[in-house]
Design a protein around this motif. Structure first.
Motif, PDB file in Angstrom:
ATOM      1  N   MET A  16      11.018 -17.782 -35.791  1.00 48.94           N
ATOM      2  CA  MET A  16      12.002 -17.228 -34.853  1.00 48.94           C
ATOM      3  C   MET A  16      12.404 -15.833 -35.295  1.00 48.94           C
ATOM      4  O   MET A  16      12.717 -15.608 -36.467  1.00 48.94           O
ATOM      5  N   SER A  17      12.356 -14.881 -34.375  1.00 46.42           N
ATOM      6  CA  SER A  17      12.747 -13.520 -34.703  1.00 46.42           C
ATOM      7  C   SER A  17      14.262 -13.400 -34.763  1.00 46.42           C
ATOM      8  O   SER A  17      14.995 -14.116 -34.078  1.00 46.42           O
TER       9      SER A  17
ATOM     10  N   ASP B  89      12.197  -7.576 -44.717  1.00 43.89           N
ATOM     11  CA  ASP B  89      11.548  -6.409 -44.119  1.00 43.89           C
ATOM     12  C   ASP B  89      12.095  -6.206 -42.716  1.00 43.89           C
ATOM     13  O   ASP B  89      11.595  -6.750 -41.735  1.00 43.89           O
ATOM     14  N   PHE B  90      13.130  -5.401 -42.604  1.00 46.43           N
ATOM     15  CA  PHE B  90      13.788  -5.197 -41.310  1.00 46.43           C
ATOM     16  C   PHE B  90      12.944  -4.374 -40.346  1.00 46.43           C
ATOM     17  O   PHE B  90      13.250  -4.313 -39.153  1.00 46.43           O
ATOM     18  N   LEU B  91      11.894  -3.710 -40.834  1.00 42.36           N
ATOM     19  CA  LEU B  91      10.993  -2.988 -39.931  1.00 42.36           C
ATOM     20  C   LEU B  91      10.073  -3.936 -39.167  1.00 42.36           C
ATOM     21  O   LEU B  91       9.460  -3.545 -38.171  1.00 42.36           O
TER      22      LEU B  91
ATOM     23  N   LEU C  89      15.834 -12.564 -39.840  1.00 44.19           N
ATOM     24  CA  LEU C  89      17.200 -12.097 -40.058  1.00 44.19           C
ATOM     25  C   LEU C  89      17.591 -11.081 -38.982  1.00 44.19           C
ATOM     26  O   LEU C  89      18.342 -11.384 -38.077  1.00 44.19           O
ATOM     27  N   TRP C  90      17.086  -9.866 -39.088  1.00 47.71           N
ATOM     28  CA  TRP C  90      17.339  -8.837 -38.083  1.00 47.71           C
ATOM     29  C   TRP C  90      16.254  -7.777 -38.190  1.00 47.71           C
ATOM     30  O   TRP C  90      15.563  -7.658 -39.201  1.00 47.71           O
ATOM     31  N   HIS C  91      16.123  -7.014 -37.122  1.00 47.59           N
ATOM     32  CA  HIS C  91      15.065  -6.013 -37.042  1.00 47.59           C
ATOM     33  C   HIS C  91      15.625  -4.704 -36.522  1.00 47.59           C
ATOM     34  O   HIS C  91      16.415  -4.676 -35.574  1.00 47.59           O
ATOM     35  N   CYS C  92      15.247  -3.594 -37.175  1.00 52.25           N
ATOM     36  CA  CYS C  92      15.497  -2.264 -36.628  1.00 52.25           C
ATOM     37  C   CYS C  92      14.313  -1.389 -37.007  1.00 52.25           C
ATOM     38  O   CYS C  92      13.900  -1.354 -38.168  1.00 52.25           O
ATOM     39  N   LYS C  93      13.767  -0.704 -36.044  1.00 53.78           N
ATOM     40  CA  LYS C  93      12.504   0.009 -36.278  1.00 53.78           C
ATOM     41  C   LYS C  93      12.687   1.389 -36.890  1.00 53.78           C
ATOM     42  O   LYS C  93      11.708   2.084 -37.165  1.00 53.78           O
ATOM     43  N   TYR C  94      13.945   1.799 -37.140  1.00 53.96           N
ATOM     44  CA  TYR C  94      14.213   3.145 -37.651  1.00 53.96           C
ATOM     45  C   TYR C  94      14.683   3.102 -39.106  1.00 53.96           C
ATOM     46  O   TYR C  94      15.507   2.267 -39.479  1.00 53.96           O
ATOM     47  N   VAL C  95      14.200   4.069 -39.913  1.00 59.11           N
ATOM     48  CA  VAL C  95      14.667   4.172 -41.294  1.00 59.11           C
ATOM     49  C   VAL C  95      14.367   5.575 -41.817  1.00 59.11           C
ATOM     50  O   VAL C  95      13.495   6.277 -41.291  1.00 59.11           O
TER      51      VAL C  95
ATOM     52  N   ILE D  22      30.751 -17.011 -47.480  1.00 57.50           N
ATOM     53  CA  ILE D  22      31.636 -15.928 -47.061  1.00 57.50           C
ATOM     54  C   ILE D  22      31.779 -16.020 -45.550  1.00 57.50           C
ATOM     55  O   ILE D  22      30.790 -15.952 -44.823  1.00 57.50           O
ATOM     56  N   THR D  23      32.994 -16.164 -45.096  1.00 57.90           N
ATOM     57  CA  THR D  23      33.220 -16.412 -43.667  1.00 57.90           C
ATOM     58  C   THR D  23      33.815 -15.218 -42.936  1.00 57.90           C
ATOM     59  O   THR D  23      33.842 -15.203 -41.703  1.00 57.90           O
ATOM     60  N   ASP D  24      34.288 -14.215 -43.679  1.00 57.36           N
ATOM     61  CA  ASP D  24      34.952 -13.089 -43.008  1.00 57.36           C
ATOM     62  C   ASP D  24      34.076 -11.833 -42.963  1.00 57.36           C
ATOM     63  O   ASP D  24      34.559 -10.758 -42.625  1.00 57.36           O
ATOM     64  N   CYS D  25      32.799 -11.961 -43.311  1.00 54.80           N
ATOM     65  CA  CYS D  25      31.855 -10.839 -43.239  1.00 54.80           C
ATOM     66  C   CYS D  25      30.578 -11.319 -42.554  1.00 54.80           C
ATOM     67  O   CYS D  25      29.520 -11.449 -43.179  1.00 54.80           O
ATOM     68  N   PRO D  26      30.630 -11.618 -41.256  1.00 55.79           N
ATOM     69  CA  PRO D  26      29.491 -12.242 -40.591  1.00 55.79           C
ATOM     70  C   PRO D  26      28.265 -11.337 -40.497  1.00 55.79           C
ATOM     71  O   PRO D  26      28.365 -10.154 -40.175  1.00 55.79           O
ATOM     72  N   SER D  27      27.111 -11.914 -40.785  1.00 63.05           N
ATOM     73  CA  SER D  27      25.817 -11.252 -40.634  1.00 63.05           C
ATOM     74  C   SER D  27      24.759 -12.338 -40.714  1.00 63.05           C
ATOM     75  O   SER D  27      25.052 -13.483 -41.106  1.00 63.05           O
ATOM     76  N   PRO D  28      23.522 -12.045 -40.375  1.00 64.33           N
ATOM     77  CA  PRO D  28      22.468 -13.051 -40.539  1.00 64.33           C
ATOM     78  C   PRO D  28      22.354 -13.560 -41.971  1.00 64.33           C
ATOM     79  O   PRO D  28      21.947 -14.706 -42.190  1.00 64.33           O
ATOM     80  N   ILE D  29      22.707 -12.730 -42.958  1.00 62.92           N
ATOM     81  CA  ILE D  29      22.654 -13.157 -44.365  1.00 62.92           C
ATOM     82  C   ILE D  29      23.770 -14.139 -44.671  1.00 62.92           C
ATOM     83  O   ILE D  29      23.530 -15.235 -45.189  1.00 62.92           O
ATOM     84  N   THR D  30      25.006 -13.774 -44.380  1.00 57.59           N
ATOM     85  CA  THR D  30      26.132 -14.638 -44.758  1.00 57.59           C
ATOM     86  C   THR D  30      26.177 -15.913 -43.923  1.00 57.59           C
ATOM     87  O   THR D  30      26.789 -16.898 -44.345  1.00 57.59           O
ATOM     88  N   GLN D  31      25.549 -15.914 -42.757  1.00 51.81           N
ATOM     89  CA  GLN D  31      25.518 -17.124 -41.942  1.00 51.81           C
ATOM     90  C   GLN D  31      24.501 -18.136 -42.458  1.00 51.81           C
ATOM     91  O   GLN D  31      24.615 -19.323 -42.175  1.00 51.81           O
ATOM     92  N   ARG D  32      23.517 -17.642 -43.224  1.00 51.72           N
ATOM     93  CA  ARG D  32      22.456 -18.536 -43.706  1.00 51.72           C
ATOM     94  C   ARG D  32      22.535 -18.856 -45.195  1.00 51.72           C
ATOM     95  O   ARG D  32      22.061 -19.902 -45.632  1.00 51.72           O
TER      96      ARG D  32
END
Length: 422
Positions: free
Chosen positions: A1-2, A50-52, A58-64, A342-352
């Motif tokens: 799953m992306s 690898d966010f590229l 987790l998440w994807h962004c094509k710019y860096v 950690i519940t007050d800093c939501p992101s794909p990392i802290t949710q998993r």
């Protein structure tokens, strides 16, 4: 799953670029068997960092943004997420001007012995074409757009950087002349050694006392695909607007594809640069892009072990910044009977992944407990927060019908942008 796709919003907004560090860049393509047992949390594939890669769960962004200044050769010898990226990604290359200026570029580390002999340093740079060539070939090979190699005009006023810089005693005119020599080399040699052909952004510098105007006069007639703002040209909104208007009025943006502001972070830059981009696209009739970068997600995680929080942006300007907190570290998190998230800093990392997942065993007298993989997870989280904050700020200003969350200072600056450029 992306995972979450963060690229799409940047079609309409100025693009935030995390300034990628080599240590992080190599981690997702490592062989997992080379990582210390127990460091990789259950459920993590290294490739997910690898966010590229659009396949990251987790998440994807094509710019860096990636800097040639981290390398001492024209090739990336250890595979990383840039050297293995797909064609639908966009890498903006930093030519390493900061590393050159501070004397940290490996090729010039011994030059500090000559820092009290400016004419000798001047002559050495003029002769050392191999440095320019190595940087140019690296940028050509790995980047879509890249900064030209500017010499450190900012060293004239940066007291901290002066301590290690071999260019400390050079005059502004000497630094401008060396930069022009670099531009000639890039203009004449780009693409010739590698077959690749990055597009280049001519860097502007300004250190006051007329140096910005002298620099511009010397570099303005080189033909590249865009411009980058360094030194005092980006030391606030008004200098940025000044130089954007000069470039536009001098017809230097008519064929420009990209503008980049060096060392800037969301959320305020996200809004102001997007406003500038929208005006320029309308005036120029083009799809010009504006981007900006910072290394803050890497510095806060890797150096300070801090976790970033997505701010709740309100009418108060004080909320328009990205807060960081010390990541919780304790031997208790090595015990699996006390699992905390950690519940007050939501992101794909802290949710998993839990706080425990990011810890690793240390010695009896250890002060920190983050695993190597944990630092990469924390860095990944922080990058996500910076992207998310950039998007949130622009959504509030450019999409929301309710303007009650826009601070008065931001509204005034948006009016300034409109008045200055229209």
């Amino acid at each position: 799953m992306s995972g979450v796709n963060l690229s799409a919003a940047y079609e309409d907004y100025a693009i935030y670029l995390p300034s990628l560090q080599q240590g992080y860049a190599t981690y997702p393509v490592r062989d997992a068997s080379t990582v210390k047992q127990g460091d990789i949390p259950k459920g993590l594939q290294l490739s997910d960092l690898d966010f590229l890669n659009t396949a990251s769960s987790l998440w994807h962004c094509k710019y860096v943004l990636y800097s040639a200044g981290q390398f001492n050769s024209a090739t990336i010898t250890t595979p990383d997420i840039v050297s293995t990226r797909s064609k639908d990604t966009v890498v903006i290359g930093d030519s390493g001007g900061f590393q050159v200026g501070t004397g940290k570029l490996p090729a010039i580390k011994g030059w500090t012995d000559f820092k009290n002999k400016p004419d000798a340093v001047y002559r050495k740079w003029m002769r050392e074409r191999s440095i320019r060539d190595t940087i140019l070939r690296w940028l050509d090979r790995y980047c879509d757009y890249a900064m030209t190699l500017d010499m450190p005009l900012w060293i004239l006023t940066n007291k901290k950087a002066q301590k290690s810089s071999p260019f400390l005693k050079l005059s502004a005119q000497q630094l401008i002349e060396l930069s022009v020599e670099n531009l000639r080399y890039f203009a004449n040699k780009r693409g010739s050694a590698t077959g690749a052909r990055a597009k280049y952004l001519n860097v502007l510098q300004d250190a006051g006392n007329g140096t910005g105007e002298a620099w511009y006069s010397a570099v303005k007639d080189f033909s590249f695909e865009g411009w980058a703002f360094g030194g005092d040209t980006k030391s606030g909104l008004e200098p940025i607007l000044k130089w954007v208007r000069i470039l536009r009025d001098d017809k230097k943006l008519d064929s420009a594809e990209w503008l980049h502001v060096l060392m800037a972070s969301p959320p305020q830059h996200a809004v102001y640069l997007t406003a500038i981009q929208r005006i320029l696209r309308k005036q120029l009739g083009s799809d010009i892009h504006i981007s900006y970068d910072s290394s803050s997600p890497f510095q806060s995680a890797g150096v300070r072990h801090k976790i970033a929080r997505v701010p709740t942006l309100t009418k108060s300007l004080r909320t328009w910044s990205i807060p960081t907190l010390a990541f919780p570290q304790s031997p208790k998190y090595l015990q699996q009977d006390t699992v905390e998230y950690i519940t007050d800093c939501p992101s794909p990392i802290t949710q998993r992944f839990s706080i425990n997942d990011i810890h690793s065993e240390r010695g009896a007298f250890a002060q920190t407990f983050l695993s190597t993989a944990g630092v990469q997870l924390l860095t990944n989280h922080n990058m996500f927060v910076y992207h998310k904050t950039a998007h949130d700020a622009c959504d509030i200003v450019f999409k929301a019908e309710d303007t009650s969350r826009i601070p008065n200072e931001v509204e005034k600056n948006l009016q300034l942008i409109d008045a200055y450029l229209n």
